[in-house]
Scaffold this motif. Structure first.
Motif, short mmCIF file in Angstrom:
data_model
loop_
_atom_site.label_atom_id
_atom_site.label_comp_id
_atom_site.label_asym_id
_atom_site.label_seq_id
_atom_site.Cartn_x
_atom_site.Cartn_y
_atom_site.Cartn_z
N GLU A 138 0.86 -1.19 0.00
CA GLU A 138 0.00 0.00 0.00
C GLU A 138 0.90 1.24 0.00
O GLU A 138 1.59 1.51 0.99
CB GLU A 138 -0.91 0.00 1.23
CG GLU A 138 -1.76 1.23 1.40
CD GLU A 138 -2.58 1.59 0.19
OE1 GLU A 138 -2.55 2.78 -0.20
OE2 GLU A 138 -3.22 0.69 -0.39
N ARG A 179 -9.43 -4.56 1.33
CA ARG A 179 -8.75 -5.85 1.56
C ARG A 179 -9.59 -6.77 2.44
O ARG A 179 -9.72 -7.96 2.17
CB ARG A 179 -7.39 -5.59 2.22
CG ARG A 179 -6.58 -6.85 2.41
CD ARG A 179 -5.17 -6.55 2.90
NE ARG A 179 -4.37 -7.74 2.78
CZ ARG A 179 -3.56 -8.20 3.72
NH1 ARG A 179 -3.41 -7.53 4.85
NH2 ARG A 179 -2.87 -9.30 3.53
N ASN A 182 -12.64 -8.07 0.34
CA ASN A 182 -12.23 -9.07 -0.66
C ASN A 182 -11.88 -10.40 0.00
O ASN A 182 -12.23 -11.46 -0.52
CB ASN A 182 -11.07 -8.54 -1.49
CG ASN A 182 -11.50 -7.50 -2.50
OD1 ASN A 182 -12.65 -7.49 -2.95
ND2 ASN A 182 -10.60 -6.62 -2.86
N THR A 183 -11.22 -10.35 1.14
CA THR A 183 -10.90 -11.58 1.87
C THR A 183 -12.16 -12.24 2.40
O THR A 183 -12.32 -13.46 2.32
CB THR A 183 -9.92 -11.28 3.02
OG1 THR A 183 -8.75 -10.65 2.48
CG2 THR A 183 -9.52 -12.54 3.75
#
Length: 193
Positions: A138, A179, A182-183
């Motif tokens: 990032e 993140r 999405n996980t």
């Protein structure tokens, strides 16, 4: 069956943690997942525009982001009290393998952000949740001059006690929310098959 959601659970006294929660929720929704913002209520609460969390919110979410101000390097007593009410979920293992992330705010650069993030991680790890941080891929982690750590999103208000996030802090929080979502989608798909 209800729509899958990621729970954004926070406690905020001056609005900084709330602003982080909103940025994380933005990242979650950019990933195509509903963000459900909830708070814990106590006598000092200034964010009662949001519903109070209950243990079913935690049980039914597909992922969790949790935020607290730094209180001497620890999470707020209100959040700790909430987690102390989740023993039944711990016994049943209902939170095992759900992804989670943490976020915080302090008034000074060395105000305990990282230790607060770690203190919030402990009940999540005891529940068997999978803790996510902010990877150094990032770019904002390399640019920030205030909040933002690999342990989770953070804000530093400085002497002005501003609850407005810097652009880097916002981007890091949005990236963490994306993140996490999405996980959570990946884990939810794997558990459904």
């Amino acid at each position: 069956m209800s729509q899958p959601f990621v729970l954004v659970l926070f406690y905020s006294r001056h609005g900084s943690v709330l602003n982080l929660a909103k940025s994380i929720a933005k990242g979650i929704e950019q990933a195509g997942v509903e963000a459900r913002i909830r708070t814990v209520i106590d006598s000092d609460d200034h964010c009662s525009d949001y519903p109070a969390v209950d243990t079913d919110d935690v049980k039914n979410c597909i992922g969790l982001a949790m935020g607290s101000p730094c209180h001497f390097g620890m999470m707020s007593s209100s959040l700790k009290k909430f987690w102390e009410s989740t023993s039944n979920h711990w016994i049943s293992g209902e939170l095992i393998d759900k992804p989670a992330a943490v976020f915080t705010s302090s008034s000074s650069l060395h105000g305990g952000n990282e230790s607060t993030l770690l203190s919030m991680s402990l009940p999540l790890l005891h529940h068997g949740m999978m803790l996510l941080g902010v990877p150094y891929s990032e770019p904002e982690l390399h640019k920030t001059e205030s909040g933002g750590t690999p342990y989770g999103a953070s804000h530093v208000s400085g002497l002005s006690l501003s609850n407005e996030l810097s652009e880097s802090e916002k981007r890091i929080a949005v990236a963490l929310g994306t993140r996490l979502a999405n996980t959570a989608k990946l884990m939810n798909t794997n558990q459904a098959t």
